[in-house]
Write an enzyme that holds these catalytic residues in place. Structure first.
Site, PDB file in Angstrom:
ATOM      1  N   ASP A   1       8.578  -5.867  13.815  1.00  0.00           N
ATOM      2  CA  ASP A   1       7.260  -5.465  14.282  1.00  0.00           C
ATOM      3  C   ASP A   1       7.407  -4.112  14.973  1.00  0.00           C
ATOM      4  O   ASP A   1       8.200  -3.976  15.918  1.00  0.00           O
ATOM      5  CB  ASP A   1       6.724  -6.525  15.264  1.00  0.00           C
ATOM      6  CG  ASP A   1       5.250  -6.311  15.574  1.00  0.00           C
ATOM      7  OD1 ASP A   1       4.845  -5.152  15.801  1.00  0.00           O
ATOM      8  OD2 ASP A   1       4.515  -7.309  15.599  1.00  0.00           O
TER       9      ASP A   1
ATOM     10  N   TRP B   1     -15.957  19.418   3.492  1.00  0.00           N
ATOM     11  CA  TRP B   1     -17.420  19.327   3.603  1.00  0.00           C
ATOM     12  C   TRP B   1     -17.813  18.733   4.932  1.00  0.00           C
ATOM     13  O   TRP B   1     -17.189  17.832   5.427  1.00  0.00           O
ATOM     14  CB  TRP B   1     -17.984  18.463   2.461  1.00  0.00           C
ATOM     15  CG  TRP B   1     -18.094  19.205   1.172  1.00  0.00           C
ATOM     16  CD1 TRP B   1     -17.944  20.542   0.958  1.00  0.00           C
ATOM     17  CD2 TRP B   1     -18.376  18.624  -0.131  1.00  0.00           C
ATOM     18  NE1 TRP B   1     -18.111  20.831  -0.377  1.00  0.00           N
ATOM     19  CE2 TRP B   1     -18.380  19.682  -1.058  1.00  0.00           C
ATOM     20  CE3 TRP B   1     -18.629  17.324  -0.579  1.00  0.00           C
ATOM     21  CZ2 TRP B   1     -18.627  19.475  -2.417  1.00  0.00           C
ATOM     22  CZ3 TRP B   1     -18.866  17.123  -1.923  1.00  0.00           C
ATOM     23  CH2 TRP B   1     -18.873  18.197  -2.839  1.00  0.00           C
TER      24      TRP B   1
ATOM     25  N   THR C   1      -5.943   0.670  -1.386  1.00  0.00           N
ATOM     26  CA  THR C   1      -4.847  -0.212  -0.959  1.00  0.00           C
ATOM     27  C   THR C   1      -5.468  -1.509  -0.429  1.00  0.00           C
ATOM     28  O   THR C   1      -6.689  -1.573  -0.206  1.00  0.00           O
ATOM     29  CB  THR C   1      -4.025   0.403   0.192  1.00  0.00           C
ATOM     30  OG1 THR C   1      -4.816   0.357   1.386  1.00  0.00           O
ATOM     31  CG2 THR C   1      -3.607   1.829  -0.087  1.00  0.00           C
TER      32      THR C   1
ATOM     33  N   GLY D   1       0.770  -1.240   0.000  1.00  0.00           N
ATOM     34  CA  GLY D   1       0.000   0.000   0.000  1.00  0.00           C
ATOM     35  C   GLY D   1       0.802   1.292   0.000  1.00  0.00           C
ATOM     36  O   GLY D   1       1.731   1.481  -0.791  1.00  0.00           O
ATOM     37  N   ILE D   2       0.424   2.174   0.910  1.00  0.00           N
ATOM     38  CA  ILE D   2       0.978   3.527   0.946  1.00  0.00           C
ATOM     39  C   ILE D   2       2.474   3.498   1.253  1.00  0.00           C
ATOM     40  O   ILE D   2       3.271   4.196   0.608  1.00  0.00           O
ATOM     41  CB  ILE D   2       0.202   4.379   1.976  1.00  0.00           C
ATOM     42  CG1 ILE D   2      -1.236   4.626   1.471  1.00  0.00           C
ATOM     43  CG2 ILE D   2       0.907   5.690   2.259  1.00  0.00           C
ATOM     44  CD1 ILE D   2      -2.171   5.269   2.494  1.00  0.00           C
TER      45      ILE D   2
ATOM     46  N   TYR E   1      -9.643   3.158  15.878  1.00  0.00           N
ATOM     47  CA  TYR E   1      -8.842   3.629  14.735  1.00  0.00           C
ATOM     48  C   TYR E   1      -8.835   5.164  14.692  1.00  0.00           C
ATOM     49  O   TYR E   1      -7.780   5.792  14.550  1.00  0.00           O
ATOM     50  CB  TYR E   1      -9.402   3.050  13.429  1.00  0.00           C
ATOM     51  CG  TYR E   1      -8.589   3.426  12.207  1.00  0.00           C
ATOM     52  CD1 TYR E   1      -7.466   2.696  11.838  1.00  0.00           C
ATOM     53  CD2 TYR E   1      -8.937   4.525  11.414  1.00  0.00           C
ATOM     54  CE1 TYR E   1      -6.711   3.037  10.714  1.00  0.00           C
ATOM     55  CE2 TYR E   1      -8.196   4.877  10.299  1.00  0.00           C
ATOM     56  CZ  TYR E   1      -7.083   4.129   9.946  1.00  0.00           C
ATOM     57  OH  TYR E   1      -6.337   4.489   8.833  1.00  0.00           O
TER      58      TYR E   1
HETATM   59  P1  NAP Z   1      -1.700  -1.871   3.987  1.00  0.00           P
HETATM   60  O1  NAP Z   1      -1.730  -1.993   2.509  1.00  0.00           O
HETATM   61  O2  NAP Z   1      -2.363  -2.901   4.816  1.00  0.00           O
HETATM   62  O3  NAP Z   1      -0.173  -1.683   4.431  1.00  0.00           O
HETATM   63  C1  NAP Z   1       0.203  -1.629   5.795  1.00  0.00           C
HETATM   64  C2  NAP Z   1       1.443  -2.463   5.987  1.00  0.00           C
HETATM   65  O4  NAP Z   1       1.877  -2.316   7.359  1.00  0.00           O
HETATM   66  C3  NAP Z   1       1.185  -3.972   5.762  1.00  0.00           C
HETATM   67  O5  NAP Z   1       2.242  -4.570   5.037  1.00  0.00           O
HETATM   68  C4  NAP Z   1       1.115  -4.474   7.188  1.00  0.00           C
HETATM   69  O6  NAP Z   1       1.375  -5.862   7.326  1.00  0.00           O
HETATM   70  C5  NAP Z   1       2.157  -3.623   7.857  1.00  0.00           C
HETATM   71  N1  NAP Z   1       2.049  -3.708   9.311  1.00  0.00           N
HETATM   72  C6  NAP Z   1       0.920  -3.797  10.046  1.00  0.00           C
HETATM   73  N2  NAP Z   1       1.211  -3.919  11.340  1.00  0.00           N
HETATM   74  C7  NAP Z   1       2.562  -3.926  11.446  1.00  0.00           C
HETATM   75  C8  NAP Z   1       3.457  -4.047  12.519  1.00  0.00           C
HETATM   76  N3  NAP Z   1       3.015  -4.217  13.782  1.00  0.00           N
HETATM   77  N4  NAP Z   1       4.790  -3.991  12.282  1.00  0.00           N
HETATM   78  C9  NAP Z   1       5.239  -3.847  11.008  1.00  0.00           C
HETATM   79  N5  NAP Z   1       4.433  -3.749   9.934  1.00  0.00           N
HETATM   80  C10 NAP Z   1       3.098  -3.787  10.151  1.00  0.00           C
HETATM   81  O7  NAP Z   1      -2.378  -0.499   4.419  1.00  0.00           O
HETATM   82  P2  NAP Z   1      -2.298   0.986   3.798  1.00  0.00           P
HETATM   83  O8  NAP Z   1      -3.655   1.320   3.330  1.00  0.00           O
HETATM   84  O9  NAP Z   1      -1.145   1.142   2.902  1.00  0.00           O
HETATM   85  O10 NAP Z   1      -2.051   1.805   5.140  1.00  0.00           O
HETATM   86  C11 NAP Z   1      -0.802   2.413   5.445  1.00  0.00           C
HETATM   87  C12 NAP Z   1      -1.051   3.496   6.480  1.00  0.00           C
HETATM   88  O11 NAP Z   1      -1.922   4.471   5.927  1.00  0.00           O
HETATM   89  C13 NAP Z   1      -1.742   2.966   7.748  1.00  0.00           C
HETATM   90  O12 NAP Z   1      -1.185   3.593   8.883  1.00  0.00           O
HETATM   91  C14 NAP Z   1      -3.186   3.397   7.542  1.00  0.00           C
HETATM   92  O13 NAP Z   1      -3.851   3.548   8.757  1.00  0.00           O
HETATM   93  C15 NAP Z   1      -3.000   4.698   6.810  1.00  0.00           C
HETATM   94  N6  NAP Z   1      -4.163   5.136   6.042  1.00  0.00           N
HETATM   95  C16 NAP Z   1      -4.687   4.350   5.068  1.00  0.00           C
HETATM   96  C17 NAP Z   1      -5.798   4.810   4.365  1.00  0.00           C
HETATM   97  C18 NAP Z   1      -6.449   4.013   3.278  1.00  0.00           C
HETATM   98  O14 NAP Z   1      -7.569   4.383   2.844  1.00  0.00           O
HETATM   99  N7  NAP Z   1      -5.826   2.951   2.786  1.00  0.00           N
HETATM  100  C19 NAP Z   1      -6.360   6.066   4.659  1.00  0.00           C
HETATM  101  C20 NAP Z   1      -5.788   6.828   5.656  1.00  0.00           C
HETATM  102  C21 NAP Z   1      -4.691   6.362   6.348  1.00  0.00           C
HETATM  103  P3  NAP Z   1       0.105  -6.856   7.393  1.00  0.00           P
HETATM  104  O15 NAP Z   1      -0.389  -6.993   5.984  1.00  0.00           O
HETATM  105  O16 NAP Z   1       0.700  -8.116   7.957  1.00  0.00           O
HETATM  106  O17 NAP Z   1      -0.913  -6.246   8.334  1.00  0.00           O
END
Ligand code: NAP
Length: 263
Positions: free
Chosen positions: A74, A263, A204, A27-28, A169
């Site tokens: 982790d 908004w 993502t 993802g991000i 969250y």
């Molecule tokens: P993602 O695709 O699930 O990527 C997150 C990555 O972090 C995954 O590889 C995950 O592994 C890893 N991770 C989780 N827990 C961990 C830990 N304890 N130690 C090390 N790595 C860990 O999610 P994403 O959407 O890219 O999100 C990235 C960030 O953006 C997050 O903080 C999320 O809250 C934030 N965000 C996302 C969105 C959205 O709409 N996607 C919007 C706002 C903010 P696993 O797959 O094993 O969990």
């Protein structure tokens, strides 16, 4: 006018800088890690699983002609993050840039949520960011070359997402925003800038979890731009905040939300 000493495109150049990105396997975090390399940085890639997308991220970084290091850690472990930073500096050089994107999301009505569901999310999303920043800043303070840290928060730290029962969250992301400002002030006179990015709904793997898939259309229609963000759209804001282009920015939360919070 004061003397013009900088060329504008060069402000975004990260050549020779060493970066660490958590959540770099998906993802991000994955896309930002590749983007930093495309701007010249060598990047340590941290994620919790060895079978995550770290190898894919590393492949794109190699294509960009930069070095990377794949680290399984982790973010809830202080020892693991200290080790990750130590290995980064031993293999790549002095850590100057960090993006803390590791995080999880899930949902449950507040009155039904079990304590361990709340605690696990808080441990990763909030304590994990603190421990990551602590390990990164210790290195930056020790080498004295300065540093720039970007934490990935969320617009959920600013608004409450309609229809999503995720009190833990939302609270964790509000915590990341304010923690980032607090750390920015602790280190403001020691060469470290700390900012956060608050994405809106972004396509993502996080958004493919079962309780959200059917809501994608709602996310799109609720967003003024009428679409979710593409993960590529998080790169520019991260490069900006990390780079010399943002040399006077610290304690900022940059909403990247397609206008959602207007908004
Ligand atoms: P993602 O695709 O699930 O990527 C997150 C990555 O972090 C995954 O590889 C995950 O592994 C890893 N991770 C989780 N827990 C961990 C830990 N304890 N130690 C090390 N790595 C860990 O999610 P994403 O959407 O890219 O999100 C990235 C960030 O953006 C997050 O903080 C999320 O809250 C934030 N965000 C996302 C969105 C959205 O709409 N996607 C919007 C706002 C903010 P696993 O797959 O094993 O969990």
């Amino acid at each position: 006018m004061s003397q013009i000493s900088l060329n504008a495109p060069g402000l975004f150049d990260l050549s020779g800088r060493i970066a660490l990105v958590t959540g770099a396997g998906s993802g991000i975090g994955q896309r930002i890690a590749i983007g930093l390399a495309q701007c010249g940085a060598d990047v340590a890639l941290v994620d919790r699983r060895t079978d995550s997308g770290l190898a894919e991220t590393a492949g794109f970084i190699a294509q960009a002609g930069r070095r990377s290091l794949q680290l399984s850690a982790d973010v809830t472990s202080a020892a693991a993050m200290a080790e990750a930073v130590a290995r980064t500096q031993a293999d790549l050089g002095p850590l100057r840039l960090a993006v803390n994107a590791a995080g999880i999301a899930n949902a449950n009505p507040c009155e039904d949520m079990a304590e361990d569901q709340y605690q696990t999310l808080m441990d990763i999303n909030m304590k994990g960011v603190w421990l990551s920043c602590q390990a990164e800043a210790r290195a930056m303070l020790a080498h004295g070359k300065g540093g720039s840290i970007v934490n990935i928060a969320s617009m959920s730290g600013v608004i409450v997402n309609r229809g999503l029962n995720q009190v833990h969250y939302n609270a964790s992301k509000a915590g990341v925003i304010h923690m980032s400002k607090s750390m920015a002030m602790e280190w403001v006179d020691r060469g470290i800038r700390v900012n956060s990015i608050s994405p809106g709904y972004t396509a993502t793997p996080m958004n493919t979890r079962p309780e959200m898939v059917h809501q994608t259309k709602d996310f799109e229609s609720q967003t003024p731009m009428q679409r979710m963000a593409d993960v590529n759209e998080m790169v520019g804001p991260a490069v900006f905040l990390l780079s010399d282009a943002a040399s006077y920015c610290t304690g900022v939360d940059l909403l990247v939300d397609g206008g959602f919070c207007c908004w």
